[in-house]
Design a protein around this motif. Structure first.
Motif, PDB file in Angstrom:
ATOM      1  N   VAL A 104      13.501  -0.235   3.521  1.00 22.33           N
ATOM      2  CA  VAL A 104      12.372  -1.161   3.408  1.00 22.33           C
ATOM      3  C   VAL A 104      11.275  -0.560   2.528  1.00 22.33           C
ATOM      4  O   VAL A 104      10.744  -1.231   1.629  1.00 22.33           O
ATOM      5  CB  VAL A 104      11.815  -1.505   4.809  1.00 22.33           C
ATOM      6  N   GLY A 105      10.924   0.703   2.782  1.00 19.35           N
ATOM      7  CA  GLY A 105       9.844   1.325   2.025  1.00 19.35           C
ATOM      8  C   GLY A 105      10.172   1.499   0.553  1.00 19.35           C
ATOM      9  O   GLY A 105       9.390   1.115  -0.325  1.00 19.35           O
ATOM     10  N   VAL A 106      11.348   2.067   0.260  1.00 22.69           N
ATOM     11  CA  VAL A 106      11.727   2.316  -1.136  1.00 22.69           C
ATOM     12  C   VAL A 106      11.963   1.005  -1.878  1.00 22.69           C
ATOM     13  O   VAL A 106      11.532   0.854  -3.035  1.00 22.69           O
ATOM     14  CB  VAL A 106      12.981   3.208  -1.192  1.00 22.69           C
ATOM     15  N   SER A 107      12.624   0.052  -1.232  1.00 25.99           N
ATOM     16  CA  SER A 107      12.872  -1.238  -1.886  1.00 25.99           C
ATOM     17  C   SER A 107      11.561  -1.945  -2.205  1.00 25.99           C
ATOM     18  O   SER A 107      11.403  -2.529  -3.286  1.00 25.99           O
ATOM     19  CB  SER A 107      13.747  -2.126  -0.996  1.00 25.99           C
ATOM     20  N   GLY A 108      10.617  -1.897  -1.266  1.00 27.11           N
ATOM     21  CA  GLY A 108       9.326  -2.528  -1.512  1.00 27.11           C
ATOM     22  C   GLY A 108       8.585  -1.877  -2.662  1.00 27.11           C
ATOM     23  O   GLY A 108       7.987  -2.553  -3.516  1.00 27.11           O
ATOM     24  N   LEU A 109       8.650  -0.543  -2.724  1.00 30.69           N
ATOM     25  CA  LEU A 109       7.958   0.179  -3.794  1.00 30.69           C
ATOM     26  C   LEU A 109       8.620  -0.071  -5.149  1.00 30.69           C
ATOM     27  O   LEU A 109       7.931  -0.294  -6.154  1.00 30.69           O
ATOM     28  CB  LEU A 109       7.955   1.673  -3.478  1.00 30.69           C
ATOM     29  N   SER A 141      -7.202  -9.139  -3.075  1.00 33.79           N
ATOM     30  CA  SER A 141      -6.797  -9.734  -1.794  1.00 33.79           C
ATOM     31  C   SER A 141      -6.089  -8.723  -0.905  1.00 33.79           C
ATOM     32  O   SER A 141      -6.374  -8.618   0.294  1.00 33.79           O
ATOM     33  CB  SER A 141      -5.892 -10.941  -2.039  1.00 33.79           C
ATOM     34  N   VAL A 142      -5.145  -7.961  -1.498  1.00 36.82           N
ATOM     35  CA  VAL A 142      -4.377  -7.037  -0.665  1.00 36.82           C
ATOM     36  C   VAL A 142      -5.217  -5.861  -0.192  1.00 36.82           C
ATOM     37  O   VAL A 142      -4.890  -5.222   0.816  1.00 36.82           O
ATOM     38  CB  VAL A 142      -3.133  -6.520  -1.420  1.00 36.82           C
ATOM     39  N   GLN A 143      -6.295  -5.549  -0.909  1.00 35.80           N
ATOM     40  CA  GLN A 143      -7.192  -4.504  -0.440  1.00 35.80           C
ATOM     41  C   GLN A 143      -8.051  -4.992   0.720  1.00 35.80           C
ATOM     42  O   GLN A 143      -8.490  -4.200   1.552  1.00 35.80           O
ATOM     43  CB  GLN A 143      -8.095  -4.033  -1.585  1.00 35.80           C
ATOM     44  N   ALA A 144      -8.288  -6.292   0.769  1.00 32.78           N
ATOM     45  CA  ALA A 144      -9.137  -6.856   1.815  1.00 32.78           C
ATOM     46  C   ALA A 144      -8.347  -7.297   3.047  1.00 32.78           C
ATOM     47  O   ALA A 144      -8.898  -7.375   4.144  1.00 32.78           O
ATOM     48  CB  ALA A 144      -9.927  -8.045   1.264  1.00 32.78           C
ATOM     49  N   VAL A 145      -7.057  -7.591   2.855  1.00 27.56           N
ATOM     50  CA  VAL A 145      -6.240  -8.124   3.949  1.00 27.56           C
ATOM     51  C   VAL A 145      -5.182  -7.097   4.323  1.00 27.56           C
ATOM     52  O   VAL A 145      -4.374  -6.703   3.482  1.00 27.56           O
ATOM     53  CB  VAL A 145      -5.555  -9.439   3.529  1.00 27.56           C
ATOM     54  N   PRO A 146      -5.137  -6.630   5.568  1.00 28.86           N
ATOM     55  CA  PRO A 146      -4.126  -5.637   5.973  1.00 28.86           C
ATOM     56  C   PRO A 146      -2.733  -6.242   6.020  1.00 28.86           C
ATOM     57  O   PRO A 146      -2.560  -7.455   6.169  1.00 28.86           O
ATOM     58  CB  PRO A 146      -4.597  -5.207   7.367  1.00 28.86           C
ATOM     59  N   ALA A 147      -1.745  -5.368   5.905  1.00 31.72           N
ATOM     60  CA  ALA A 147      -0.355  -5.827   5.864  1.00 31.72           C
ATOM     61  C   ALA A 147       0.051  -6.532   7.150  1.00 31.72           C
ATOM     62  O   ALA A 147       0.821  -7.504   7.110  1.00 31.72           O
ATOM     63  CB  ALA A 147       0.570  -4.631   5.596  1.00 31.72           C
ATOM     64  N   PHE A 148      -0.452  -6.073   8.297  1.00 27.04           N
ATOM     65  CA  PHE A 148      -0.033  -6.698   9.561  1.00 27.04           C
ATOM     66  C   PHE A 148      -0.524  -8.131   9.660  1.00 27.04           C
ATOM     67  O   PHE A 148       0.132  -8.988  10.262  1.00 27.04           O
ATOM     68  CB  PHE A 148      -0.493  -5.868  10.762  1.00 27.04           C
ATOM     69  N   ALA A 176      13.932  -8.598   4.540  1.00 36.46           N
ATOM     70  CA  ALA A 176      13.493  -9.075   3.220  1.00 36.46           C
ATOM     71  C   ALA A 176      12.010  -9.430   3.225  1.00 36.46           C
ATOM     72  O   ALA A 176      11.289  -9.146   2.256  1.00 36.46           O
ATOM     73  CB  ALA A 176      14.320 -10.286   2.806  1.00 36.46           C
ATOM     74  N   ILE A 177      11.540 -10.035   4.302  1.00 37.42           N
ATOM     75  CA  ILE A 177      10.113 -10.391   4.388  1.00 37.42           C
ATOM     76  C   ILE A 177       9.256  -9.131   4.422  1.00 37.42           C
ATOM     77  O   ILE A 177       8.229  -9.037   3.739  1.00 37.42           O
ATOM     78  CB  ILE A 177       9.858 -11.255   5.642  1.00 37.42           C
ATOM     79  N   ALA A 178       9.659  -8.134   5.215  1.00 35.87           N
ATOM     80  CA  ALA A 178       8.907  -6.875   5.279  1.00 35.87           C
ATOM     81  C   ALA A 178       8.873  -6.192   3.916  1.00 35.87           C
ATOM     82  O   ALA A 178       7.834  -5.675   3.487  1.00 35.87           O
ATOM     83  CB  ALA A 178       9.536  -5.953   6.323  1.00 35.87           C
ATOM     84  N   THR A 179      10.007  -6.196   3.215  1.00 32.71           N
ATOM     85  CA  THR A 179      10.064  -5.592   1.875  1.00 32.71           C
ATOM     86  C   THR A 179       9.140  -6.324   0.916  1.00 32.71           C
ATOM     87  O   THR A 179       8.428  -5.698   0.116  1.00 32.71           O
ATOM     88  CB  THR A 179      11.510  -5.636   1.346  1.00 32.71           C
ATOM     89  N   ALA A 180       9.128  -7.659   0.992  1.00 32.66           N
ATOM     90  CA  ALA A 180       8.278  -8.452   0.100  1.00 32.66           C
ATOM     91  C   ALA A 180       6.795  -8.202   0.364  1.00 32.66           C
ATOM     92  O   ALA A 180       5.986  -8.162  -0.570  1.00 32.66           O
ATOM     93  CB  ALA A 180       8.600  -9.945   0.277  1.00 32.66           C
ATOM     94  N   ILE A 181       6.421  -8.020   1.632  1.00 26.37           N
ATOM     95  CA  ILE A 181       5.019  -7.756   1.958  1.00 26.37           C
ATOM     96  C   ILE A 181       4.576  -6.412   1.384  1.00 26.37           C
ATOM     97  O   ILE A 181       3.481  -6.286   0.817  1.00 26.37           O
ATOM     98  CB  ILE A 181       4.813  -7.799   3.485  1.00 26.37           C
TER      99      ILE A 181
END
Length: 306
Positions: A104-109, A141-148, A176-181
């Motif tokens: 999940v981590g590597v795929s997302g990156l 937006s992503v700096q203002a909104v946490p991933a959770f 897939a959703i976690a990777t996309a986030i």
């Protein structure tokens, strides 16, 4: 190059040793006795014989220096100890869960890097245009909104409202959703870094010379600015790699993914020493490995060595 690699390896080993010592002392000195926690969890009689047997079996009856040396020797040899909670070898538990967490981590990156390049290129090609404004919007937006929070929205929208996924199933759609986030969070920052360096290169004489030779702005940016901009992007990835660890851990717990971070959360309550220390060492190893890979790639892409 060989001398540099040896020096980097020695520094990495020294860093891991320092991390292991700090983590061991911090976790060993935490309040509450894991033996008493285990006795309550297993509904055992808290007799002196039971407590003494557990402490001896887990090596808790030895001094801190002895425990550290025994643990470190075993850890290096592949014996990461037994989990107090499951009774299984910690290494086995981690090997079972690590592929999901790393995937999940590597795929997302990697997805974020792949998307950042075309988005940053389009933003640099037309500053102030749609792509430029879009990348700025994502970055802010992503700096203002946490991933959770994004994960909660995804659960409500896709799992409750549209009912196209099962939110806590841990299936491929949830992965897939976690990777996309994770990719979405990193993409905004990385695309802005890429764009910024592109524009800096575009202000230099060699870029104007490329335009004078008949290249379009897009061609000149790609052929004469991409290498330097991608170098800057990789430098930013080094800091994003640490953020990815925390986000992956958050999303594992939120979506019920059976990764090592969810296993860690379950182990914290019972002060599962071996699991906690192993998690710290795996994270430290991840950071050092990512740093080594990125350093190698950056040396190959360094414009001064082109």
């Amino acid at each position: 190059m060989a001398r540099l690699a040896i020096g980097s390896g020695i520094r990495a080993l020294a860093s891991l040793l320092a991390v292991s010592l700090g983590a061991f002392l911090l976790i060993a000195l935490m309040p509450a006795d894991p033996v008493m926690i285990a006795i309550r969890a297993w509904n055992l009689a808290p007799t002196e014989e039971t407590v003494a047997a557990l402490r001896e079996n887990w090596g808790l009856d030895r001094s801190l220096p002895e425990r550290y040396v025994i643990w470190l020797t075993g850890f290096v040899a592949g014996d990461w100890g037994l989990s107090f909670r499951t009774g299984e070898p910690v290494l086995t538990e981690f090997l079972r869960r690590l592929p999901l967490s790393v995937g999940v981590g590597v795929s997302g990156l990697l997805l974020a890097i792949a998307l950042s390049v075309p988005l940053g290129l389009a933003a640099a090609q037309r500053p102030g245009g749609f792509a430029d404004r879009f990348s700025r919007l994502i970055a802010i937006s992503v700096q203002a909104v946490p991933a959770f929070w994004i994960g909660l929205v995804a659960i409500w929208l896709l799992g409750v409202h549209l009912q196209i996924v099962r939110p806590f199933s841990g299936g491929p759609s949830i992965v897939a959703i976690a990777t996309a986030i994770i990719a979405l969070h990193s993409m905004g920052v990385l695309s802005r870094v890429y764009r910024k360096d592109m524009l800096e290169q575009a202000s230099r004489p060699h870029f104007r010379t490329a335009l004078a030779k008949g290249l379009s702005r897009h061609q000149a940016l790609w052929h004469h600015c991409h290498r330097s901009a991608f170098f800057a992007l990789l430098a930013a990835v080094r800091s994003e790699a640490g953020w990815v660890i925390g986000s992956t851990a958050t999303l594992e717990v939120l979506f019920g993914l059976p990764g090592i971070s969810q296993f860690l959360v379950q182990s914290i309550a019972v002060r599962d020493y071996h699991v906690l220390i192993a998690y710290v060492m795996v994270v430290a190893g991840w950071m050092l490995l990512m740093n080594a890979i990125l350093q190698f790639a950056m040396r190959r892409l360094d414009p001064r060595h082109a």
